[in-house]
Each structure stands twice: as structure tokens, then as C-alpha cells.
Design an enzyme around this catalytic site. Structure first.
Site, short mmCIF file in Angstrom:
data_model
loop_
_atom_site.label_atom_id
_atom_site.label_comp_id
_atom_site.label_asym_id
_atom_site.label_seq_id
_atom_site.Cartn_x
_atom_site.Cartn_y
_atom_site.Cartn_z
N LYS A 249 2.30 13.32 -2.54
CA LYS A 249 3.20 13.47 -2.16
C LYS A 249 4.04 14.47 -1.88
O LYS A 249 4.23 15.07 -2.90
CB LYS A 249 4.31 11.55 -1.57
CG LYS A 249 2.88 10.43 -1.86
CD LYS A 249 3.96 9.02 -1.86
CE LYS A 249 3.40 7.88 -1.67
NZ LYS A 249 2.74 8.38 0.09
N GLU A 321 -5.01 4.23 -3.07
CA GLU A 321 -5.12 3.64 -4.64
C GLU A 321 -4.64 2.58 -4.11
O GLU A 321 -5.13 2.21 -5.64
CB GLU A 321 -3.78 4.75 -4.77
CG GLU A 321 -2.79 3.72 -6.03
CD GLU A 321 -1.79 3.89 -3.94
OE1 GLU A 321 -0.89 2.90 -4.51
OE2 GLU A 321 -1.92 4.99 -3.19
N ARG A 323 -5.88 -0.08 -2.09
CA ARG A 323 -7.34 -0.58 -1.87
C ARG A 323 -7.74 -0.47 -2.95
O ARG A 323 -8.22 -1.58 -3.33
CB ARG A 323 -7.82 0.34 -0.62
CG ARG A 323 -8.32 1.50 -1.12
CD ARG A 323 -8.26 2.50 0.44
NE ARG A 323 -7.11 2.07 1.40
CZ ARG A 323 -7.42 2.99 2.24
NH1 ARG A 323 -8.13 3.28 2.80
NH2 ARG A 323 -5.92 2.94 3.13
#
Length: 468
Positions: A249, A321, A323
Site C-alpha cells: 500500500k 487477502e 477473502r
């Protein structure tokens, strides 16, 4: 004192505080601009109590709001209840059933976690509820338990990742569940996950200092020994920190990612309430705990992971991630525990905030009756939820892969991202016949720098209301 704007008229104000303070409250209310979401004002009294505050709620709300006006209660209390010492809040409620939502809203105004070197002292807050004539109202059964569970779950969300990792989260869960009757807890840790087919949780968390794990707690009601009962599973995404993985990110997007375990905090709180209340159903809790860290052992784009369902997943986004963790969790609930109804809760997509905003959780539900039950429960308790379209035939194609059963992230980010994320999770139990409801609470769980404990109330209220 908090109540609808209409209550603060000179002839409508109930006799509550004594002649002098009642008159002061009515006079003070004249200076309040209620607007869409309520307003508040306070003043020194020159006697006891030292301060008097009034919070005026809008007289009407839209149909997608809750008649309890829970968010307005939270706003007026937060803006006027500052200070030290004892605090008494008098609620004027239209119905006794509204007190649960009001109490949860007020509880959110007094967060428990503090990392300050001089932590603020605890404050005693008492809530009194009356009707518009000033007659006392009794809170619904279990209200205090729900409020405490909401505040405890919010505290977990507020904890920094240096204090809350998969190992310490599991320990906290055990601590919060300690002493509850008819509850058994097991834990699958580290490489044991792979041995048990949980390649999603393991893949996401395998390179962090604290090993990933699946914590499973099951509450079995006493009557289950004599008759068949429904078995409900609560599955929570517990990514204690999300760097985004190798799809790292950027600055500004990683800050606040301690909140990415808000779903696990919510189901933990809901499970605790259900066990405390002696729920008629068998209930299992599954905390999918991992830290999405980066390092030489990180799972990579182009990797293929095998989840508990047996389905293979090509990784095309390491920042999708949660899920993967939930895919293992729901499959374990359906196939190993044989639950007939599965609820998930997760801070799953930033797109949820685009879809339903900061105050409505997004609901992706395979069962129309279950969907309606959750919407109604949300309006009762103040944890509002709004349905997303459930249309697997429109969304499965977004995860197409030429080398695996599916990818983990959508091809077209403009095609109902939040619904698609829910569909990915559902892919892993679609063939089991379970009733399925997925709650994306990315916005409501952490709207502005603080956890809210969102999800605890709506999940527990929904499940308590389900037929035996």
C-alpha cells in the site's frame, strides 16, 4: 438530556429535573440548530448538577435510517458529554425497544483503549430512559451485555499492531470467552493450517513474526443433547495489520490498517453475547487471524494457493487477502463443523464505503429471508446494513483464471467490487447448501480514527431472532 426536538417544547417537556432545571433545559434548547442529524448545547447551572446539556434529535428520519436515530444520539452525546466526573444521561425514547440502539450509540462515545502516557481515568456514566411523559422505561433484555461487547470489540480495533497480532488476538479472545458455559475452544496454528487444508490463511500470514491461526469456539446449548438444533457459524476476517503484501500500500493508504481485524472483533463480540444470553442455537465462532506482512516468505503475485474448499486460487493481488482467509473459514464452518447457516464479517473492501457509505454495512446475502432479517435487526439496534445485489452469474466471471479455478481479485474494478468480494467468499461454500450472509463493514467499523464495535449488535440481534 437527549430526546426528539418536539420534546423540548415548553408544554411538552416532561417533569424530570425539577422546575428550575426543566425550565433551563427548555430555554437552552431554543439555541440548538437540529439540522439533519441533531444538535446539542450545554451550560453551567450555578448549582448541582454543575453542567446541564441537551441533545435534540430530528423529529423524523428517512426510511433507510433507523427510527431509533442512533447516529444522532451518538453525535449529540459525543459533542456535549466532555469533561470529568459522573455523568447521567436521560433518554427520552419513543419505545422501550429503542433503548438498545441508544445505549450502543452512547457506549461508542466512551472508548476504552488509550496509548497515552497519562491514560484518562475511567468515568461513571449512568443512563436513564423515560417515555415522552417522563415515565421510566426498562431496557430490552441483554442490553448491558451488548454494550460491553461492542466496547470491547472497539477496543481491539483501536489496539496498535505491536500489541495485537494473531497470537495476542487469540489470547484476548480466550480471555473474553473465559468462564462462559458450554463453550469449547480450539486453535490451528502455523503449518498446521496447511496440514488441515487452510492454504488461504497460511499464505496470507506465513511470513509474519506471529504465526497465522484459525481459532474455533463452539457454544452448544443444553437442549442440544435432547433435540436437534440449528448450527450457526460466525466467521471473521482477522488481519491484524495489512501492509498490502508485495502489492504494498502507498503512504496514506496503509495508516489505519490496524482496523483490518474489525470483522473478527465483531463476530467475537456477537458470539460472546449469544453465549451469555443462552442462545437457543448452536453457534460456532471462527477467527481467521493473520498479519499480511512482507518478507522473503511472502506469498506472491502469480502464486496459486489451495483453499480448504479444494479450489485453487491464482494470486493477482496480494492486497485482496481477507477473502483468502474467509474462504478457508467459511469452508471449515460448512464442511468440518457442518453449520447450516454462515455469517461472515469483514473490513473487506474500500469499495464498500463507495457502495453504502460510512454508516451502512454492505450485505451480500444468498437468502432473501436472512437478508430481510438482518436489515430489520440493524434498524432495531442501530447497526444499519443495506443489501448489495446477489447475482453470482454476473460476478463469478470477474475471477476467471487460465491456470487456476479462480483469481483472488476482480478483472473489472467498476463492476460491483464489494458484491464481487462477497461472491469470492461464497464461491467456497456455494456447493454446500448453507444459508450465507456476508457483511462488509469497512466504513462503519472504523469511520474516523476510532473503532466502533460495529457488527456486534446486528449479528447477535439477527441470530437471536432466527427460528429454532
Amino acid at each position: 438530556m437527549v430526546g426528539p426536538e418536539q420534546v423540548f417544547g415548553k408544554k411538552k417537556f416532561p417533569k424530570l429535573l425539577g422546575k428550575k432545571l426543566d425550565a433551563l433545559a427548555v430555554e437552552l434548547a431554543k439555541d440548538v440548530s437540529v439540522g439533519d442529524l441533531g444538535g446539542a448545547a450545554k451550560t453551567l447551572t450555578g448549582s448541582e448538577p454543575r453542567q446541564l446539556a441537551v441533545g435534540l434529535l430530528p423529529n423524523r428520519v428517512s426510511r433507510y435510517n433507523t427510527p431509533t436515530r442512533a447516529e444522532s444520539v451518538r453525535r449529540v452525546v459525543a459533542s456535549s458529554a466532555g469533561g470529568k466526573g459522573k455523568l447521567a444521561i436521560i433518554l427520552v425514547a419513543d419505545e422501550a425497544e429503542h433503548i438498545l440502539a441508544h445505549a450502543v450509540a452512547i457506549g461508542r462515545c466512551f472508548p476504552q483503549y488509550s496509548g497515552k502516557s497519562k491514560a484518562p481515568r475511567g468515568r461513571r456514566v449512568q443512563i436513564f430512559a423515560v417515555d415522552r411523559q417522563g415515565k421510566p422505561l426498562a431496557a430490552p433484555t441483554g442490553t448491558a451485555k451488548v454494550v460491553q461487547a461492542v466496547r470491547d470489540s472497539a477496543e481491539l480495533v483501536d489496539m496498535p499492531p505491536s500489541e495485537l497480532n494473531p497470537e495476542t488476538f487469540a489470547a484476548k479472545a480466550r480471555e473474553l470467552l473465559d468462564g462462559l458455559k458450554n463453550v469449547e475452544i480450539t486453535e490451528i496454528v502455523g503449518d498446521e493450517l496447511l496440514e488441515n487444508g487452510c492454504g488461504g490463511i497460511h499464505g496470507v500470514g506465513r511470513c509474519a513474526l506471529a504465526a497465522p491461526r484459525l481459532v474455533v469456539a463452539t457454544y452448544t446449548p443444553a437442549r442440544a443433547a435432547e433435540e436437534e438444533v440449528r448450527h450457526i457459524a460466525l466467521v471473521g476476517k482477522g488481519v491484524t495489520y495489512d501492509t498490502g503484501g508485495l502489492h504494498l500500500k502507498p503512504r496514506g493508504a496503509m495508516e489505519g490498517m490496524k482496523c483490518d481485524m474489525g470483522g473478527a472483533a465483531a463476530v467475537l463480540g456477537a458470539f460472546r453475547v449469544l453465549a451469555q444470553r443462552g442462545c437457543a442455537h448452536k453457534v460456532s465462532l471462527l477467527l481467521c487471524l493473520a498479519e499480511n506482512a512482507i518478507g522473503p516468505a511472502s506469498y506472491k503475485p502469480d502464486d496459486i494457493l489451495t483453499l480448504h474448499s479444494g479450489k485453487t486460487v491464482e494470486i493477482n493481488n496480494t492486497d485482496a487477502e481477507g477473502r483468502l482467509c474467509l474462504g478457508d473459514g467459511v469452508s471449515w464452518a460448512a464442511r468440518e463443523l457442518e453449520a447450516d447457516t454462515v455469517f461472515t464479517a469483514a473490513t473487506l473492501t474500500g469499495a464498500q464505503m463507495v457502495s453504502t457509505g460510512l454508516l451502512h454495512g454492505a450485505l451480500y446475502c444468498a437468502d432473501e429471508g436472512l437478508e430481510a432479517a438482518m436489515v430489520a435487526a440493524g434498524k432495531r439496534c442501530g447497526d444499519l446494513v443495506h443489501p448489495l445485489p446477489f447475482a453470482p452469474e454476473f460476478y463469478r466471471q470477474e475471477f476467471s483464471s487460465v491456470v487456476a479455478d479462480m483469481c483472488n481479485s476482480v478483472r473489472n474494478r467498476m463492476n460491483a467490487q464489494s458484491a464481487c468480494a462477497g461472491q469470492f467468499v461464497y464461491n467456497h461454500v456455494a456447493d454446500t447448501g448453507v444459508r450465507f450472509a456476508h457483511l462488509d463493514l469497512a466504513g462503519p467499523a472504523f469511520p474516523k480514527d476510532r473503532g466502533t464495535g460495529f457488527g456486534v449488535a446486528v449479528l447477535s440481534e439477527t441470530i437471536l431472532g432466527l427460528d429454532s
